[in-house]
Design a protein around this motif. Structure first.
Motif, short mmCIF file in Angstrom:
data_model
loop_
_atom_site.label_atom_id
_atom_site.label_comp_id
_atom_site.label_asym_id
_atom_site.label_seq_id
_atom_site.Cartn_x
_atom_site.Cartn_y
_atom_site.Cartn_z
N TYR A 237 -2.01 -8.19 0.89
CA TYR A 237 -2.49 -8.95 2.04
C TYR A 237 -3.97 -8.64 2.28
N SER A 238 -4.78 -9.68 2.34
CA SER A 238 -6.21 -9.51 2.59
C SER A 238 -6.57 -10.05 3.96
N LEU A 239 -7.47 -9.35 4.63
CA LEU A 239 -7.91 -9.78 5.95
C LEU A 239 -8.72 -11.07 5.86
N GLY A 240 -8.54 -11.91 6.88
CA GLY A 240 -9.24 -13.18 6.91
C GLY A 240 -8.42 -14.33 6.37
N TYR A 241 -7.26 -14.04 5.80
CA TYR A 241 -6.36 -15.06 5.30
C TYR A 241 -5.23 -15.23 6.32
N PRO A 242 -4.42 -16.31 6.21
CA PRO A 242 -3.43 -16.59 7.24
C PRO A 242 -2.46 -15.45 7.57
N LEU B 167 -17.69 -7.71 4.21
CA LEU B 167 -18.05 -6.62 3.32
C LEU B 167 -19.26 -7.00 2.49
N HIS B 168 -20.15 -6.04 2.29
CA HIS B 168 -21.32 -6.23 1.45
C HIS B 168 -21.38 -5.07 0.47
N PRO B 169 -21.60 -5.29 -0.82
CA PRO B 169 -22.01 -6.51 -1.47
C PRO B 169 -20.98 -7.63 -1.30
N GLU B 170 -21.47 -8.85 -1.53
CA GLU B 170 -20.73 -10.06 -1.18
C GLU B 170 -19.33 -10.15 -1.77
N GLN B 171 -19.10 -9.81 -3.00
CA GLN B 171 -17.78 -9.99 -3.60
C GLN B 171 -16.88 -8.76 -3.46
N SER B 172 -17.19 -7.88 -2.55
CA SER B 172 -16.31 -6.75 -2.27
C SER B 172 -15.05 -7.27 -1.60
N THR B 173 -13.95 -6.56 -1.78
CA THR B 173 -12.70 -7.00 -1.17
C THR B 173 -11.88 -5.79 -0.76
N ASP B 174 -10.97 -6.02 0.16
CA ASP B 174 -10.03 -4.99 0.59
C ASP B 174 -8.67 -5.66 0.82
N ALA B 175 -7.64 -4.86 0.88
CA ALA B 175 -6.30 -5.43 1.06
C ALA B 175 -5.31 -4.34 1.44
N PHE B 176 -4.21 -4.77 2.02
CA PHE B 176 -3.05 -3.92 2.23
C PHE B 176 -2.08 -4.26 1.12
N VAL B 177 -1.53 -3.26 0.45
CA VAL B 177 -0.53 -3.51 -0.59
C VAL B 177 0.80 -2.97 -0.07
N VAL B 178 1.81 -3.84 -0.06
CA VAL B 178 3.11 -3.50 0.50
C VAL B 178 4.15 -3.59 -0.62
N HIS B 179 5.00 -2.59 -0.72
CA HIS B 179 5.96 -2.54 -1.82
C HIS B 179 7.34 -3.08 -1.47
N HIS B 180 7.63 -3.34 -0.22
CA HIS B 180 8.99 -3.70 0.19
C HIS B 180 9.48 -4.95 -0.55
N PRO B 181 10.75 -4.96 -1.01
CA PRO B 181 11.26 -6.10 -1.77
C PRO B 181 11.25 -7.42 -1.00
#
Length: 111
Positions: free
Chosen positions: A50-55, A85-99
C-alpha cells in the motif's frame, strides 16, 4: 524529458514491485506467486503493498509519521512541505502479509 520521466516512473514502480517480491520470499509466502504476468497484475499472490496517496491510503500527511520513524534523510530522501518525497521518483509503502489483504474487494474478487 517526458520520455525520460515516464521511464523513471515505470522503473521506480518495477523496483518497488521487485522489493515487494523479495519481502514475500523472505517471509516464506512467495512460493505461491503466480507464474504468469497476468496473475501478477491481478495480484494473485499473498500480501499487498500500500502506497500513500492512492485510494487505499489517500492521506499524504501520514507520510510525515513514516518519515519520523524511518528518517529517510539518512539515505538522501527528503519530505517536502506538501508531503512529497524528493528526489522525485522516491517511493514508500506499507507491506502487509495477511492472506486476506487486498487492494479492493468488489463482489468477492481481488482487484
Amino acid at each position: 524529458y517526458l520520455e525520460l520521466h515516464g521511464l523513471s516512473v515505470q522503473l521506480a514502480e518495477a523496483l518497488a514491485e521487485y522489493w515487494h517480491s523479495r519481502v514475500r520470499a523472505e517471509w516464506g509466502i512467495g512460493g505461491a506467486d503466480p507464474a504468469s504476468m497476468a496473475g501478477m497484475f491481478r495480484t494473485e499472490y499473498q500480501g499487498c503493498r500500500y502506497s500513500l496517496g492512492y485510494p487505499a491510503c489517500p492521506d499524504l500527511e501520514d507520510r510525515a509519521k513514516i518519515a519520523a520513524l524511518l528518517d529517510p534523510g539518512r539515505i538522501g530522501v527528503e519530505l517536502s512541505e506538501e508531503y512529497q518525497l524528493h528526489p522525485e521518483q522516491s517511493t514508500d509503502a506499507f507491506v502487509v502479509h495477511h492472506p486476506e489483504a487486498t487492494y479492493f474487494n468488489a463482489g468477492g474478487r481481488r482487484l
